[in-house]
Design a protein around this motif. Structure first.
Motif, PDB file in Angstrom:
ATOM      1  N   ALA A 244      -3.263   4.606   1.275  1.00 29.12           N
ATOM      2  CA  ALA A 244      -1.977   5.306   1.385  1.00 29.12           C
ATOM      3  C   ALA A 244      -2.200   6.797   1.611  1.00 29.12           C
ATOM      4  CB  ALA A 244      -1.136   5.075   0.135  1.00 29.12           C
TER       5      ALA A 244
ATOM      6  N   ILE B 106       0.830  -1.211   0.000  1.00 32.56           N
ATOM      7  CA  ILE B 106       0.000   0.000   0.000  1.00 32.56           C
ATOM      8  C   ILE B 106       0.863   1.258   0.000  1.00 32.56           C
ATOM      9  CG2 ILE B 106      -1.700   1.337   1.313  1.00 32.56           C
ATOM     10  CD1 ILE B 106      -2.751  -1.367   2.366  1.00 32.56           C
ATOM     11  N   LEU B 107       1.803   1.310   0.946  1.00 35.58           N
ATOM     12  CA  LEU B 107       2.691   2.470   1.078  1.00 35.58           C
ATOM     13  C   LEU B 107       4.100   1.967   1.337  1.00 35.58           C
ATOM     14  CD1 LEU B 107       3.054   5.583   1.424  1.00 35.58           C
ATOM     15  CD2 LEU B 107       2.615   5.236   3.871  1.00 35.58           C
TER      16      LEU B 107
ATOM     17  N   TYR C 105      -0.454   9.805  -3.735  1.00 37.94           N
ATOM     18  CA  TYR C 105      -1.040   8.628  -3.107  1.00 37.94           C
ATOM     19  C   TYR C 105      -2.557   8.694  -3.190  1.00 37.94           C
ATOM     20  CZ  TYR C 105       3.619   8.427  -1.024  1.00 37.94           C
ATOM     21  OH  TYR C 105       4.977   8.404  -0.834  1.00 37.94           O
TER      22      TYR C 105
END
Length: 200
Positions: free
Chosen positions: A149, A87-88, A145
């Motif tokens: 995120a 995700i991040l 993002y």
């Protein structure tokens, strides 16, 4: 102790790097309501900053979090980190500037290491953000993002402006013991800060 206090002049007495406890500050700590100062230019790329970031990673990992901001470990600097699998990517955001896209109309669930036990699925966020920041080496970066995120980035960025996720909770009438405790702690802390300002 003296060296750490010299390196970190903003709230160092409460920092986990001083106590070695690897615990984050709780809602009653007034530094969480302060607008953080930019990381000084001379600190960017320094060993001192690297040590602080390492401690922040340890605090976040130990607590099972996906992000943590410097004020949460007692350092009122504009710095946060984040990482969430798929995700991040693991990222250090130094002196970030955030551009928001769309209305803050996306409801989602959030919790916070500084408000233990309380989670809300009624926190409104923007669907997309672009962040301009410096990395740990001092290089300028820009990243955009979306989704979860973007939510993580907004949550951590709020910490740099003295905001907590419960300020954006879209369910103000919910009666829950943890919520009452959090709100009571916020009220007590704000009253304490008011007295400190009047006495200054």
């Amino acid at each position: 102790m003296a060296q750490v206090e010299e390196d970190f002049p903003f709230g160092a007495a409460h920092a986990s790097i001083v106590t070695g406890s690897r615990t984050t500050l709780q809602i009653a700590d007034s530094v969480l309501r302060m607008v953080a100062k930019p990381v000084p230019e001379e600190m960017i790329g320094s060993e001192t900053l690297r040590r602080l970031v390492e401690e922040m990673w340890m605090c976040m990992i130990d607590a099972g979090g996906v992000g943590i901001a410097a004020p949460q470990v007692g350092i009122s600097w504009r710095l946060f980190i984040g990482a969430a699998m798929n995700i991040l990517p693991s990222t250090v955001f130094i002196n970030p500037e955030v551009e928001y896209f769309g209305e803050a109309d996306v409801l989602g669930e959030e919790g916070c290491l500084s408000v233990p036990g309380w989670r809300s699925a009624k926190v409104l966020r923007h669907p997309k953000v672009t962040v301009r920041y410096r990395d740990l080496a001092g290089a300028a970066r820009v990243a955009t993002y979306e989704g979860l995120a973007a939510r993580i980035v907004q949550h951590e960025f709020d910490h740099l402006n003295g905001k907590l996720f419960i300020d954006f909770d879209d369910s103000p009438d919910v009666d829950h013991p943890l919520r009452r405790r959090a709100l009571r702690a916020m009220t007590e802390m704000e009253e304490r800060m008011k007295v400190e300002v009047e006495d200054a």
